[in-house]
Write an enzyme that holds these catalytic residues in place. Sequence first.
Site, short mmCIF file in Angstrom:
data_model
loop_
_atom_site.label_atom_id
_atom_site.label_comp_id
_atom_site.label_asym_id
_atom_site.label_seq_id
_atom_site.Cartn_x
_atom_site.Cartn_y
_atom_site.Cartn_z
CD GLN A 96 -96.69 42.20 57.02
OE1 GLN A 96 -97.45 42.96 56.43
NE2 GLN A 96 -95.39 42.33 56.96
CE1 TYR B 160 -94.33 39.02 58.70
CE2 TYR B 160 -92.98 40.81 57.89
CZ TYR B 160 -93.51 39.56 57.73
OH TYR B 160 -93.24 38.86 56.58
CB SER B 161 -95.46 45.41 64.65
OG SER B 161 -94.87 45.98 63.51
CD GLU C 188 -95.54 42.87 44.81
OE1 GLU C 188 -96.59 43.49 44.75
OE2 GLU C 188 -95.43 41.72 45.23
CB SER D 288 -90.48 54.77 60.76
OG SER D 288 -89.12 54.75 61.13
CD GLU E 39 -88.13 59.38 61.12
OE1 GLU E 39 -89.03 58.51 61.12
OE2 GLU E 39 -88.31 60.53 60.69
#
Lengths: 388, 372
Positions: free
Chosen positions: A128, A130-131, A247, A371, A373
Amino acid sequence: MAVQQRDWNAMPDEEFRRFFRNWLIENCPQELLFMRKQRPHYEEVKVFYHNLARDGFLAPLWPQEYGGMALNPTKHMIYVEEWARLGCPRIPDHGIGLTGPLLLHYGTEEQKQYFLPKIISGEHVWCQGYSEPGSGSDLASMRTSAVRDGDDYVINGQKIWTTLAHCANWILLLVRTDKEAKKPQQGISVLLVPLELPGVTVRPIPNLRQEADFCEVFFDNVRVPVSALVGEENQGWTLAKAVLGHERIFLGAPTRPEYALSRLQVLAEARGAFNDPAFVSRFAKLRLDVYDLGSAFERFAKVLRDGGELGPDVSVLKLFNTELYQRITEEMLAIVGEEARFNDDLEAGDTMIDAMNLYLDSRAPAIFGGSNEIQRNIMAKAVLRLPG
Amino acid sequence: MPQMIFDDTDGTLGLLRDSVATFATRFPGAQRLRQRRAAGTDLDREVWAGMAEAGWLGLTIPEELGGAGLGAREQSVLSEALGRELISEPLAFLAVFSGALLSEAEATVERERLINGLIDGSLIVSPAVQAANGSIAPIEASASGDGIKLSGEAHYVNAAASADEFLVLAAINDEQALVSVPAASAEISQRPTLDGSQLGKVSFSGVSVGADRVLAKGAAVDAAIEKAVASTRLALAAEMAGIASRELEITVEYTSQRVQFGKPIASFQVLQHKMVDMWADAEFACAAVVNACERLEEDDPKAATLAILAAKARAGDASVTVGRRAIHLHGAMGFTDECDIGHFMKRAVALNSALGQPEALRLEFVALERAA
């Protein structure tokens, strides 16, 4: 491939539970149970993966016509519970859990026919993308670009924290296709990209446990045909968000803290810690937190069983779960004194407890998948409706 | 916002919630609490009569004894709603605890008299079963003619001055008995409580009661006490889950309209994250009580006991900590007597302390679970 096509949902719940448990006992190799590694590589769990695929148990939520089990939420819950209870390893599941559902919802018929069987067979192992280095929590600020050039997209940029990219051969890639979009979320698209293409470089990053779970992936003028696009151009953000679905509840399943607590208990018994009232007090708090997490999990599971949909409030399970997992592993180190300096496993009677392994592992879940936060930000807005 | 989630196929739970909401418009919780505190009394007779009229006092007493014969779910929903409205008469003790004791007692004329009076509100029947350290402990007693003679003290007695009858645990040599004792025969001293009421110390110096007032003997007493403690802990847990949920709601409302630096203070991330944590505490409290109700419906007494211990500990911690944080988020306003939020917190501390604080309950849980 002799795939069993049965209507699993017609089977009584407890019968399905027994059936699937027995199947796992017979088909998951003994040495894979309760693995140290949270994210084993494809090669390490290949046998189990193929047993699942052979008998049609690999994709619990996919429709049966694509080799899935089409389980309803209650049956799916049982599937996940039995898997966790027996200590079966996590398999590389980005194809099953991410690419598959995305194509089932938004893919063309051609994409479905080509990709889905290759996920089921294990031929395609997905990761994946993404980041990015500059786009973690603020994912929409991503800069990896795909520019149209004739019938191709040309991709340039870098992804990071790409889990198991070095064991994958395909990447589900979020790219920026419109740099002029009014909002950063609006110019993003989803591409299906083979990692073997020229210009792709994958570099594993050792983590705190000295394992290479995640990687950097570099794209230097990588060309893919426009048929690699999923859904419409610039609609990728909506697509990527939509596949999460129910999920999300499993990010909060009590199985991880339950397992860690059972390890703490074995360690504590062996070290006589239960004779120390101060420890018993701390243990009792952890025990009740695990117990109550089970009650809270049921509260959300019931919504699914009753045919409802989960809201953003389900993320509360992820918060509680991940922070509890950390506190349990911290307690493991607290009761072993000077031995907490060692990197290897700890003796506890006739078993070995991987306290350090769990302690380090427990740092990760509070960071990944949004995260804690970020989760609190989302819930403040979407659940409590607090002003922006 | 947090609430216990149960199936409600016949609508009973919804009706209970509605009836409490209507009740609260007649008897606003915070206002009546302040009135009672000012009057220095331990029971608001008017509110109590209203509760009797609403049919809440005999909610879980079996139908054949004149009660409504409902279960733990209904009691929990009622208690949760009362907690939300800060309706603070000691229903958990005078109705749930006494009702459970009497329901388990032998079928005598005295039992019938007491249970009828409890249900219709004409008798205030208060349990007087705790020692100074809070444990459930019998008072020393001796045989006296047909009956028994009591000498000793009971502590933490609700509505002691308003009570007509006390339910007392007596130990005669090695055998326990549950007896009813006329309140007039006891000496009572009261102390003000955090939630604007009074708790009594009840002293008996050689008080004799006849054999007709013995409600249960021997092992039946232990069984009755166990049942009463469990039901009351669950009701308290539900009430505290309601308090926690309401404390959060009040705080969300307040911080969303309070403007500083040109913005509602609820728009600041540091406050948002605190309120999400408060919400999580309230959600977990509700889920813990729901779990206890569900375990009670199964045929596994140990699992039910564990679940109730967990629920009281969880809801107690939640209501108190959410209350403390709520006061803080109200700023100086939260520190005033005029603002309701502090009264929720004080009520939470009082209920959290009754029949076992969270730490003690957790230790009991682990000891019971490990004694497999």
